[in-house]
Design a protein around this motif. Structure first.
Motif, PDB file in Angstrom:
ATOM      1  N   MET A  63       5.677  -0.727   4.965  1.00 52.49           N
ATOM      2  CA  MET A  63       5.066  -0.087   3.836  1.00 52.49           C
ATOM      3  C   MET A  63       5.349   1.379   3.689  1.00 52.49           C
ATOM      4  O   MET A  63       5.424   1.902   2.480  1.00 52.49           O
ATOM      5  CB  MET A  63       3.469  -0.329   4.189  1.00 52.49           C
ATOM      6  N   GLU A  68       9.714   1.581   3.309  1.00 57.34           N
ATOM      7  CA  GLU A  68      10.362   0.835   2.368  1.00 57.34           C
ATOM      8  C   GLU A  68       9.527   0.843   0.984  1.00 57.34           C
ATOM      9  O   GLU A  68      10.205   1.131  -0.165  1.00 57.34           O
ATOM     10  CB  GLU A  68      10.447  -0.748   2.795  1.00 57.34           C
ATOM     11  N   LEU A  69       8.478   0.717   0.801  1.00 56.39           N
ATOM     12  CA  LEU A  69       7.470   0.876  -0.115  1.00 56.39           C
ATOM     13  C   LEU A  69       6.981   2.060  -0.628  1.00 56.39           C
ATOM     14  O   LEU A  69       6.299   2.152  -1.590  1.00 56.39           O
ATOM     15  CB  LEU A  69       6.544  -0.251  -0.210  1.00 56.39           C
ATOM     16  N   ILE A  96       4.164   3.920   0.790  1.00 55.79           N
ATOM     17  CA  ILE A  96       2.938   3.873   0.818  1.00 55.79           C
ATOM     18  C   ILE A  96       2.233   5.006   1.509  1.00 55.79           C
ATOM     19  O   ILE A  96       2.851   5.125   2.836  1.00 55.79           O
ATOM     20  CB  ILE A  96       2.377   2.398   1.041  1.00 55.79           C
ATOM     21  N   ILE A 132       7.869 -10.875  -2.074  1.00 53.93           N
ATOM     22  CA  ILE A 132       7.211 -10.281  -2.986  1.00 53.93           C
ATOM     23  C   ILE A 132       7.262  -8.855  -2.545  1.00 53.93           C
ATOM     24  O   ILE A 132       6.477  -8.501  -2.004  1.00 53.93           O
ATOM     25  CB  ILE A 132       5.951 -10.592  -3.651  1.00 53.93           C
ATOM     26  N   PRO A 133       8.361  -7.806  -2.945  1.00 55.69           N
ATOM     27  CA  PRO A 133       8.298  -6.630  -2.200  1.00 55.69           C
ATOM     28  C   PRO A 133       7.321  -5.616  -3.239  1.00 55.69           C
ATOM     29  O   PRO A 133       7.897  -4.690  -3.917  1.00 55.69           O
ATOM     30  CB  PRO A 133       9.892  -6.158  -2.764  1.00 55.69           C
ATOM     31  N   ARG A 134       6.219  -5.999  -3.190  1.00 54.25           N
ATOM     32  CA  ARG A 134       5.268  -5.055  -3.892  1.00 54.25           C
ATOM     33  C   ARG A 134       4.082  -4.679  -2.831  1.00 54.25           C
ATOM     34  O   ARG A 134       3.559  -5.784  -2.176  1.00 54.25           O
ATOM     35  CB  ARG A 134       4.706  -5.565  -5.328  1.00 54.25           C
ATOM     36  N   TRP A 135       3.501  -3.605  -2.938  1.00 50.27           N
ATOM     37  CA  TRP A 135       2.427  -3.263  -1.941  1.00 50.27           C
ATOM     38  C   TRP A 135       1.211  -4.137  -1.992  1.00 50.27           C
ATOM     39  O   TRP A 135       0.766  -4.594  -1.143  1.00 50.27           O
ATOM     40  CB  TRP A 135       2.268  -1.917  -1.931  1.00 50.27           C
ATOM     41  N   PRO A 136       0.543  -4.437  -3.389  1.00 51.32           N
ATOM     42  CA  PRO A 136      -0.224  -5.316  -3.326  1.00 51.32           C
ATOM     43  C   PRO A 136      -0.086  -6.756  -2.782  1.00 51.32           C
ATOM     44  O   PRO A 136      -1.139  -7.442  -2.172  1.00 51.32           O
ATOM     45  CB  PRO A 136      -0.681  -5.492  -4.867  1.00 51.32           C
ATOM     46  N   ALA A 137       0.848  -7.444  -3.044  1.00 48.64           N
ATOM     47  CA  ALA A 137       1.567  -8.666  -2.588  1.00 48.64           C
ATOM     48  C   ALA A 137       1.468  -8.576  -1.080  1.00 48.64           C
ATOM     49  O   ALA A 137       0.953  -9.494  -0.343  1.00 48.64           O
ATOM     50  CB  ALA A 137       2.788  -9.192  -3.122  1.00 48.64           C
ATOM     51  N   ARG A 194      13.279  -8.621   4.207  1.00 50.64           N
ATOM     52  CA  ARG A 194      13.028 -10.092   3.559  1.00 50.64           C
ATOM     53  C   ARG A 194      13.609 -11.225   4.702  1.00 50.64           C
ATOM     54  O   ARG A 194      12.560 -11.936   4.794  1.00 50.64           O
ATOM     55  CB  ARG A 194      13.962 -10.162   2.209  1.00 50.64           C
TER      56      ARG A 194
END
Length: 426
Positions: free
Chosen positions: A260, A263-264, A266, A319-324, A388
């Motif tokens: 998080m 990579e993302l 956050i 799913i490389p998105r923080w909500p998922a 992944r």
């Protein structure tokens, strides 16, 4: 149904209640503050994912290798004494680790690894001897409720620790006038975790039980009860299952906050909030376990809970998105929590009382070795193949654990404990 559940809670002994207080303090410090902060602290010191994985692996290997000794020591001197010793070592490791910043750069890595080993040595004494201590302080009537309540209490108290870990670095950064990219706010937060452990030892000193499981079958029937023969095969089966289980859970726990953050992109506060929500959702999941076990039994509860755990982990890879990713972490944590209590009771009741400490050590050793292996390899998998691939491997290992457990335990087991006298029913 709720009335029956509450009536079970009233059966909890004084010693069990004291142990639960201690467990809450450990969860607040370990599962709450440390889980969120330590990896971020290492990143702020300039280390990368490989070293984060190395720290987790070294600690987990130390944990796993001491588990058999921790079980033997608990059998010899009683689990209560080993719990107290382990808590002292745990607190010492927490206090000493952040002192690495005061050392020369060439000594810092060794200090971080050494204090991590000390911390995990204490944790092994605490975790391995916690299971037989709970078996000794509960009767068969309230046991599944006690273990499930314990499983719910840990994420509940860790929830507060995660929220604290999410906001405290920002507060400290403002207070000291330093950016969050510096290590200082995280260092002081880790010291807070050490402070939370201080009351745990005196609390447990007030307990009366030695934690020695003395409920035995008559001496004239050793063969019938199996109490004189070590159930090595059964213990190894459980250890292997736990290795597969934590081989799948380990990458998620170790690298979620790193994923998080690096990579993302956050924020630390949001990572703390997501970790806290995961812990909070785990509370009702754990409390539901006795109700599900009453209808479906331990085996089906573990199997279906772990199937849910695998399905919930999969979005982290896809799913490389923080909500998922956040939802996947939260839901997989809930499924994991649902299975903890039933699985611990199930493993302890497979064997006679004299072998319960040995079973607990194998139970924890399998988890520790797997956690160490995936933590060590995980950093390199991230660098070479990406997050992944790491999370796909984790999902595959959880599925393998489910299949292994179902294939062996679909037929009721417990040959070694079948004729023993349950604690509280003698």
């Amino acid at each position: 149904m709720i009335t029956d559940y509450l009536s079970m809670l009233r059966l909890f002994s004084r010693d069990l209640r004291l142990f639960l207080i201690t467990a809450a303090l450990v969860a607040l410090a370990w599962d709450g503050v440390r889980t969120v902060i330590l990896n971020l602290y290492l990143l702020r010191l300039g280390y990368g994912p490989q070293f984060v994985g190395l720290v987790s692996a070294v600690g987990a290997f130390a944990f796993a290798l001491l588990c058999p000794l921790a079980g033997a020591m608990g059998t010899r001197w009683g689990s209560r004494k080993m719990l107290i010793t382990g808590l002292g070592m745990l607190a010492a490791g927490f206090c000493l680790l952040p002192l690495s910043e005061s050392l020369a750069p060439e000594l810092r890595t060794g200090w971080l690894l050494g204090t991590t080993i000390l911390t995990y040595l204490g944790f092994s004494l605490y975790l391995v001897n916690g299971l037989p201590f709970m078996m000794d302080t509960t009767g068969t009537k309230e046991r599944i409720h006690a273990f499930s309540f314990h499983s719910a209490l840990l994420p509940l108290t860790a929830f507060g620790g995660s929220l604290l870990a999410g906001v405290l670095p920002g507060i400290l950064a403002s207070l000291f006038g330093v950016p969050l990219t510096e290590a200082a706010p995280y260092r002081y937060t880790l010291w807070l975790a050490a402070l939370l452990l201080v009351p745990a030892v005196p609390v447990l000193l007030f307990s009366r039980s030695s934690g020695s499981l003395t409920v035995q079958v008559p001496a004239a029937e050793p063969d019938k009860a199996g109490s004189m023969r070590a159930p090595i095969g059964l213990i190894l089966i459980v250890a292997l299952f736990m290795a597969l289980r934590f081989g799948g859970r380990g990458p998620v726990v170790t690298f979620f906050n790193v994923y998080m953050d690096s990579e993302l992109g956050i924020s630390t506060a949001l990572i703390g909030v997501l970790s806290a929500i995961a812990l909070l959702i785990s509370v009702p999941a754990a409390l539901l376990a006795p109700l599900i076990v009453a209808r479906r039994g331990n085996t089906q509860t573990v199997v279906w809970g772990m199937i849910g755990m695998a399905l919930c982990t999969l979005p982290l890879a896809l799913i490389p998105r923080w909500p998922a990713a956040g939802l996947a972490y939260i839901s997989s944590s809930a499924m994991f929590s649902l299975t903890v209590g039933p699985l611990r009771v199930f493993s302890q009741e497979l064997v006679a009382p004299r072998w319960q400490a040995t079973m607990a050590s194998a139970f924890m050793m399998g988890a520790g070795l797997a956690f160490a292996t995936v933590s060590l390899a995980g950093g390199y998998v991230i660098v070479e193949l990406g997050y992944r691939s790491l999370f796909l491997i984790a999902t595959g290992l959880i599925i393998a654990a489910v299949l292994f457990f179902w294939l062996y335990f679909r037929v009721p087991r417990g040959e070694m404990a079948r004729h023993t006298v349950p604690k509280g029913d003698e």
